[in-house]
Design a protein around this motif. Structure first.
Motif, PDB file in Angstrom:
ATOM      1  N   THR A  92       0.851  -1.185   0.000  1.00  0.00           N
ATOM      2  CA  THR A  92       0.000   0.000   0.000  1.00  0.00           C
ATOM      3  C   THR A  92       0.883   1.230   0.000  1.00  0.00           C
ATOM      4  OG1 THR A  92      -1.655  -1.187   1.310  1.00  0.00           O
ATOM      5  CG2 THR A  92      -1.883   1.209   1.152  1.00  0.00           C
ATOM      6  N   ARG A  93       0.589   2.153  -0.914  1.00  0.00           N
ATOM      7  CA  ARG A  93       1.389   3.373  -1.047  1.00  0.00           C
ATOM      8  C   ARG A  93       0.668   4.530  -0.366  1.00  0.00           C
ATOM      9  NH1 ARG A  93       5.160   5.250  -4.977  1.00  0.00           N
ATOM     10  NH2 ARG A  93       5.149   7.516  -5.190  1.00  0.00           N
ATOM     11  N   TYR A  94       1.403   5.290   0.431  1.00  0.00           N
ATOM     12  CA  TYR A  94       0.876   6.474   1.114  1.00  0.00           C
ATOM     13  C   TYR A  94       1.696   7.686   0.673  1.00  0.00           C
ATOM     14  CZ  TYR A  94      -1.338   3.066   4.238  1.00  0.00           C
ATOM     15  OH  TYR A  94      -2.068   2.024   4.752  1.00  0.00           O
ATOM     16  N   GLY A  95       1.053   8.701   0.139  1.00  0.00           N
ATOM     17  CA  GLY A  95       1.753   9.907  -0.258  1.00  0.00           C
ATOM     18  C   GLY A  95       2.228  10.685   0.958  1.00  0.00           C
ATOM     19  N   GLY A  96       3.426  11.268   0.863  1.00  0.00           N
ATOM     20  CA  GLY A  96       3.948  12.071   1.959  1.00  0.00           C
ATOM     21  C   GLY A  96       4.961  11.320   2.798  1.00  0.00           C
ATOM     22  N   ASN A  97       5.436  12.002   3.844  1.00  0.00           N
ATOM     23  CA  ASN A  97       6.496  11.446   4.678  1.00  0.00           C
ATOM     24  C   ASN A  97       5.927  10.602   5.823  1.00  0.00           C
ATOM     25  OD1 ASN A  97       5.447  13.347   6.396  1.00  0.00           O
ATOM     26  ND2 ASN A  97       7.264  14.634   6.472  1.00  0.00           N
ATOM     27  N   TRP A  98       6.781  10.294   6.806  1.00  0.00           N
ATOM     28  CA  TRP A  98       6.387   9.423   7.910  1.00  0.00           C
ATOM     29  C   TRP A  98       5.208   9.992   8.695  1.00  0.00           C
ATOM     30  CZ3 TRP A  98       6.473   4.768   9.776  1.00  0.00           C
ATOM     31  CH2 TRP A  98       6.246   4.550  11.126  1.00  0.00           C
ATOM     32  N   SER A  99       5.244  11.280   9.013  1.00  0.00           N
ATOM     33  CA  SER A  99       4.152  11.888   9.780  1.00  0.00           C
ATOM     34  C   SER A  99       2.837  11.801   9.021  1.00  0.00           C
ATOM     35  CB  SER A  99       4.478  13.348  10.104  1.00  0.00           C
ATOM     36  OG  SER A  99       5.573  13.434  10.984  1.00  0.00           O
ATOM     37  N   SER A 100       2.902  12.019   7.707  1.00  0.00           N
ATOM     38  CA  SER A 100       1.693  11.916   6.891  1.00  0.00           C
ATOM     39  C   SER A 100       1.170  10.483   6.868  1.00  0.00           C
ATOM     40  CB  SER A 100       1.997  12.393   5.469  1.00  0.00           C
ATOM     41  OG  SER A 100       0.872  12.235   4.637  1.00  0.00           O
ATOM     42  N   TYR A 101       2.076   9.537   6.764  1.00  0.00           N
ATOM     43  CA  TYR A 101       1.699   8.114   6.794  1.00  0.00           C
ATOM     44  C   TYR A 101       1.009   7.764   8.106  1.00  0.00           C
ATOM     45  CZ  TYR A 101       2.758   3.188   7.899  1.00  0.00           C
ATOM     46  OH  TYR A 101       2.684   1.890   8.322  1.00  0.00           O
ATOM     47  N   ARG A 102       1.578   8.225   9.238  1.00  0.00           N
ATOM     48  CA  ARG A 102       0.991   7.927  10.535  1.00  0.00           C
ATOM     49  C   ARG A 102      -0.392   8.545  10.678  1.00  0.00           C
ATOM     50  NH1 ARG A 102       2.049   3.754  12.871  1.00  0.00           N
ATOM     51  NH2 ARG A 102       1.507   4.615  14.902  1.00  0.00           N
ATOM     52  N   ALA A 103      -0.561   9.756  10.127  1.00  0.00           N
ATOM     53  CA  ALA A 103      -1.880  10.395  10.180  1.00  0.00           C
ATOM     54  C   ALA A 103      -2.904   9.588   9.393  1.00  0.00           C
ATOM     55  CB  ALA A 103      -1.790  11.822   9.638  1.00  0.00           C
ATOM     56  N   GLN A 104      -2.493   9.090   8.227  1.00  0.00           N
ATOM     57  CA  GLN A 104      -3.410   8.281   7.413  1.00  0.00           C
ATOM     58  C   GLN A 104      -3.718   6.952   8.094  1.00  0.00           C
ATOM     59  OE1 GLN A 104      -2.431   8.462   2.977  1.00  0.00           O
ATOM     60  NE2 GLN A 104      -0.711   9.604   3.826  1.00  0.00           N
ATOM     61  N   LYS A 105      -2.737   6.375   8.766  1.00  0.00           N
ATOM     62  CA  LYS A 105      -2.978   5.130   9.497  1.00  0.00           C
ATOM     63  C   LYS A 105      -3.928   5.358  10.664  1.00  0.00           C
ATOM     64  CE  LYS A 105      -1.087   1.612   9.047  1.00  0.00           C
ATOM     65  NZ  LYS A 105      -1.464   0.377   8.305  1.00  0.00           N
ATOM     66  N   ALA A 106      -3.849   6.546  11.289  1.00  0.00           N
ATOM     67  CA  ALA A 106      -4.764   6.863  12.394  1.00  0.00           C
ATOM     68  C   ALA A 106      -6.203   6.921  11.890  1.00  0.00           C
ATOM     69  CB  ALA A 106      -4.367   8.187  13.034  1.00  0.00           C
ATOM     70  N   VAL A 107      -6.385   7.462  10.688  1.00  0.00           N
ATOM     71  CA  VAL A 107      -7.726   7.495  10.099  1.00  0.00           C
ATOM     72  C   VAL A 107      -8.212   6.071   9.836  1.00  0.00           C
ATOM     73  CG1 VAL A 107      -9.054   8.196   8.064  1.00  0.00           C
ATOM     74  CG2 VAL A 107      -7.419   9.785   9.093  1.00  0.00           C
ATOM     75  N   GLU A 108      -7.317   5.229   9.333  1.00  0.00           N
ATOM     76  CA  GLU A 108      -7.678   3.832   9.092  1.00  0.00           C
ATOM     77  C   GLU A 108      -8.055   3.137  10.395  1.00  0.00           C
ATOM     78  OE1 GLU A 108      -4.633   1.734   7.040  1.00  0.00           O
ATOM     79  OE2 GLU A 108      -4.707   3.005   5.260  1.00  0.00           O
ATOM     80  N   LEU A 109      -7.308   3.420  11.463  1.00  0.00           N
ATOM     81  CA  LEU A 109      -7.597   2.799  12.756  1.00  0.00           C
ATOM     82  C   LEU A 109      -8.973   3.219  13.261  1.00  0.00           C
ATOM     83  CD1 LEU A 109      -6.821   1.153  15.224  1.00  0.00           C
ATOM     84  CD2 LEU A 109      -5.583   3.148  16.108  1.00  0.00           C
ATOM     85  N   ALA A 110      -9.310   4.493  13.093  1.00  0.00           N
ATOM     86  CA  ALA A 110     -10.632   4.964  13.517  1.00  0.00           C
ATOM     87  C   ALA A 110     -11.730   4.235  12.741  1.00  0.00           C
ATOM     88  CB  ALA A 110     -10.733   6.473  13.306  1.00  0.00           C
ATOM     89  N   ALA A 111     -11.496   4.014  11.445  1.00  0.00           N
ATOM     90  CA  ALA A 111     -12.488   3.306  10.629  1.00  0.00           C
ATOM     91  C   ALA A 111     -12.627   1.850  11.078  1.00  0.00           C
ATOM     92  CB  ALA A 111     -12.082   3.369   9.154  1.00  0.00           C
ATOM     93  N   VAL A 112     -11.498   1.216  11.401  1.00  0.00           N
ATOM     94  CA  VAL A 112     -11.539  -0.177  11.850  1.00  0.00           C
ATOM     95  C   VAL A 112     -12.242  -0.287  13.200  1.00  0.00           C
ATOM     96  CG1 VAL A 112     -10.117  -2.129  12.572  1.00  0.00           C
ATOM     97  CG2 VAL A 112      -9.513  -0.856  10.525  1.00  0.00           C
ATOM     98  N   ARG A 113     -11.981   0.675  14.095  1.00  0.00           N
ATOM     99  CA  ARG A 113     -12.677   0.674  15.386  1.00  0.00           C
ATOM    100  C   ARG A 113     -14.180   0.804  15.192  1.00  0.00           C
ATOM    101  NH1 ARG A 113      -8.465   4.700  18.463  1.00  0.00           N
ATOM    102  NH2 ARG A 113      -7.168   3.119  19.441  1.00  0.00           N
ATOM    103  N   HIS A 114     -14.570   1.640  14.223  1.00  0.00           N
ATOM    104  CA  HIS A 114     -16.007   1.790  13.929  1.00  0.00           C
ATOM    105  C   HIS A 114     -16.573   0.465  13.427  1.00  0.00           C
ATOM    106  CE1 HIS A 114     -19.418   2.677  11.195  1.00  0.00           C
ATOM    107  NE2 HIS A 114     -19.734   3.566  12.114  1.00  0.00           N
ATOM    108  N   ASP A 115     -15.825  -0.217  12.530  1.00  0.00           N
ATOM    109  CA  ASP A 115     -16.272  -1.505  12.007  1.00  0.00           C
ATOM    110  C   ASP A 115     -16.383  -2.537  13.126  1.00  0.00           C
ATOM    111  OD1 ASP A 115     -16.315  -0.385   9.509  1.00  0.00           O
ATOM    112  OD2 ASP A 115     -14.431  -1.290   8.836  1.00  0.00           O
ATOM    113  N   LEU A 116     -15.429  -2.500  14.070  1.00  0.00           N
ATOM    114  CA  LEU A 116     -15.467  -3.447  15.178  1.00  0.00           C
ATOM    115  C   LEU A 116     -16.685  -3.210  16.057  1.00  0.00           C
ATOM    116  CD1 LEU A 116     -14.143  -5.670  16.891  1.00  0.00           C
ATOM    117  CD2 LEU A 116     -12.822  -3.879  18.055  1.00  0.00           C
TER     118      LEU A 116
END
Length: 530
Positions: A213-237
């Motif tokens: 999976t490709r994420y545009g931007g640097n490490w901080s941007s990647y972590r921010a996008q992963k945080a959004v993914e985590l929020a979505a997964v928590r909602h699914d759970l």
């Protein structure tokens, strides 16, 4: 044609046939891309495939341009010199003969008169000033890494592939690599767990067993996008848990209605108000209807359980580890380490540490910093009792644990669970399992043999066995704990150390790690003799 690397439906496997990566679709151009993922997922293998050193299992790969690879585990022979890493020994020897007037006319025509200048320029780009005739045996591991990087740049490739380039480098070495990549205008694919280095990337590519999976931007941007993914997964759970609860509730209501209806039918049949044929037919229809309803309910419940299991597995992958630990009960004013005017080394006549004094009191968190060769590991061995001082006084509280890079405090021949029991002999079975579960070694995972663990699992297992007991040691001593760990493992280690309330003494060049564990003081060994 612009330089590019194109991977289409690429699959890779290990030499013994174990599948690593499947159906990878990626395009790399003139950019700096960080490659991240768990240890063993296939990052190094992917770099080797790009250079043609590893045969792809399936798919297509197109490389437009030249490629240079900096390996993590380069094999060096005894007697090698700096110039050998550049592949220029013969050319340099010819230049020297020409300068002494010992070369023939034909040889002089082949001399590269600018060779030494170009070698020095390449070495200067990575922040090192050293003669090309220097033997590699005289250099530290960090210096050799810098020389190898300079040799890679010397060939001027279109793409540089770097496998953990900042491992074993001190702060100056890391800064040199970061500055180099910041100025690099070609393509770069960088496998690294160094978050400061990853901050300079243009994109982050995450490899998992499911693909890339490709994420545009640097490490901080990647972590921010992963945080959004985590929020979505928590909602699914949460949705999956609610849906399963609703299905179970409806099934219970249906069962209760059927039980009341069946009870009423039995009473009517017992009174004899209904002909036997009609009563029997109604009973058969009720049973058929109940059976179909039960099948539908069971299918819906199975689907809900599957959705819940999927959500739980995704959240365990994405959610950072958080740990609660027992207290060390270390008082704020208690002396933990005391060194007074210590001289120490491996040769008494050439001490590495001279007149060194250090006091650690209470739950301080102290980092030992300094360039490669300044005596950091020597100091840890001195404090841990593995090395005796030539002169001076050393006092250390006896309840400490030393974590070297091999986590030697664990016995590789037995399981994680058995190691926990060995280090915590008073702990009961339930306490052992509960402590290991806090570090994500649940159920059968706790039964894994220590010798089979990856670097990240090994360090996490060591923390679990040492910190998970009823009373953790009051001092932890750690030597470069983030070397060779993937980013997920580093974050797990950070979580465990943040929950620890004892004293820490840490050797590390990883500034992000030192910040994350709350270092309060630094002992700088800069200027100590090699």
């Amino acid at each position: 044609m612009p330089a590019s690397i194109i991977l289409s439906n690429l699959s890779l496997s290990t030499p013994d046939g174990r599948s690593l990566l499947s159906n990878i679709d990626l395009i790399f151009g003139a950019e700096r891309a960080g490659l991240v993922g768990r240890n063993g997922v296939g990052k190094t293998t992917l770099l080797a495939a790009v250079t043609g050193e590893h045969v792809q299992q399936a798919g297509r790969m197109v490389v437009n341009g030249t490629v240079g690879l900096l390996r993590q585990d380069a094999q060096l022979r005894g007697g090698m010199r700096v110039v050998d890493l550049f592949g220029a020994r013969e050319s340099l020897d010819l230049l020297r003969r020409a300068e002494r007037g010992e070369a023939s006319a034909e040889d002089v025509a082949e001399v590269d008169w600018a060779l030494e200048t170009r070698l020095a320029s390449a070495l200067a780009r990575v922040g090192i000033d050293i003669a090309p005739d220097t033997e590699l045996d005289c250099l530290s591991g960090g210096q050799i890494t810098r020389v190898r990087l300079a040799a890679l740049l010397f060939t001027a490739p279109d793409f540089i592939l770097l496998d953990e380039p900042t491992n074993n480098l001190d702060r100056d070495g890391r800064r040199a690599v970061i500055d180099l990549l910041a100025a690099w205008r070609g393509g770069a694919i960088v496998v690294s767990h160094d978050r400061a280095l990853l901050e300079t990337m243009d994109a982050i590519v995450e490899l998992t067993s499911l693909g890339a999976t490709r994420y545009g931007g640097n490490w901080s941007s990647y972590r921010a996008q992963k945080a959004v993914e985590l929020a979505a997964v928590r909602h699914d759970l949460a949705h999956a848990e609610k849906h399963l609860s609703e299905i179970d509730g409806k099934a219970q209501e249906a069962a209760e209605r059927k039980a009341r209806k069946d009870s009423g039918g039995k009473r009517k049949r017992a009174k004899g108000d209904m002909p036997r044929i009609l009563a029997g037919a109604r009973k058969d229809r009720s049973e058929d209807s109940g059976g179909r309803a039960a099948e539908i309910a069971e299918r819906r419940r199975a689907e809900a359980l599957d959705a819940l299991d999927t959500a739980r597995r995704r959240i365990e992958i994405l959610q950072p580890l958080t740990v609660k630990l027992p207290s060390t009960r270390l008082p704020a004013g208690r002396e933990v380490v005391w060194l007074d005017r210590v001289r120490a080394g491996y040769q008494p006549e050439r001490p590495i540490l001279r007149d060194l004094s250090l006091a650690i009191v209470g739950p301080e968190r102290v980092a030992i910093v300094g360039p490669n060769g300044s005596g950091k590991t020597t100091l840890l061995k001195l404090i841990a009792g593995e090395l005796r001082p030539v002169a001076g006084t050393v006092r250390v509280r006896p309840d400490f644990a030393l974590f070297d890079q091999k986590v030697s405090l664990l016995d590789p021949a037995i399981s994680i669970l058995d190691n926990f029991g060995r280090l915590n002999p008073r702990a009961g079975a339930n306490e052992c399992h509960a402590a290991l579960a806090r570090f994500m070694f649940r159920a059968d995972a706790a039964l894994q043999g220590v010798g089979s663990l990856s670097g990240g699992q090994l360090f996490r297992a060591g923390l679990a066995c040492v910190l998970g007991g009823a009373t953790p040691p009051s001092l932890l001593i750690l030597d470069e704990p983030t070397n060779h760990l993937d980013l997920e493992s580093i974050e797990a280690v950070e979580a465990g150390l943040r929950a620890y309330d004892g004293a820490l003494l840490v050797v590390s060049h990883d500034e992000a790690f030192l910040g994350a564990i709350g270092i309060t003081r630094r002992l700088d060994l800069t200027g100590c003799p090699d």
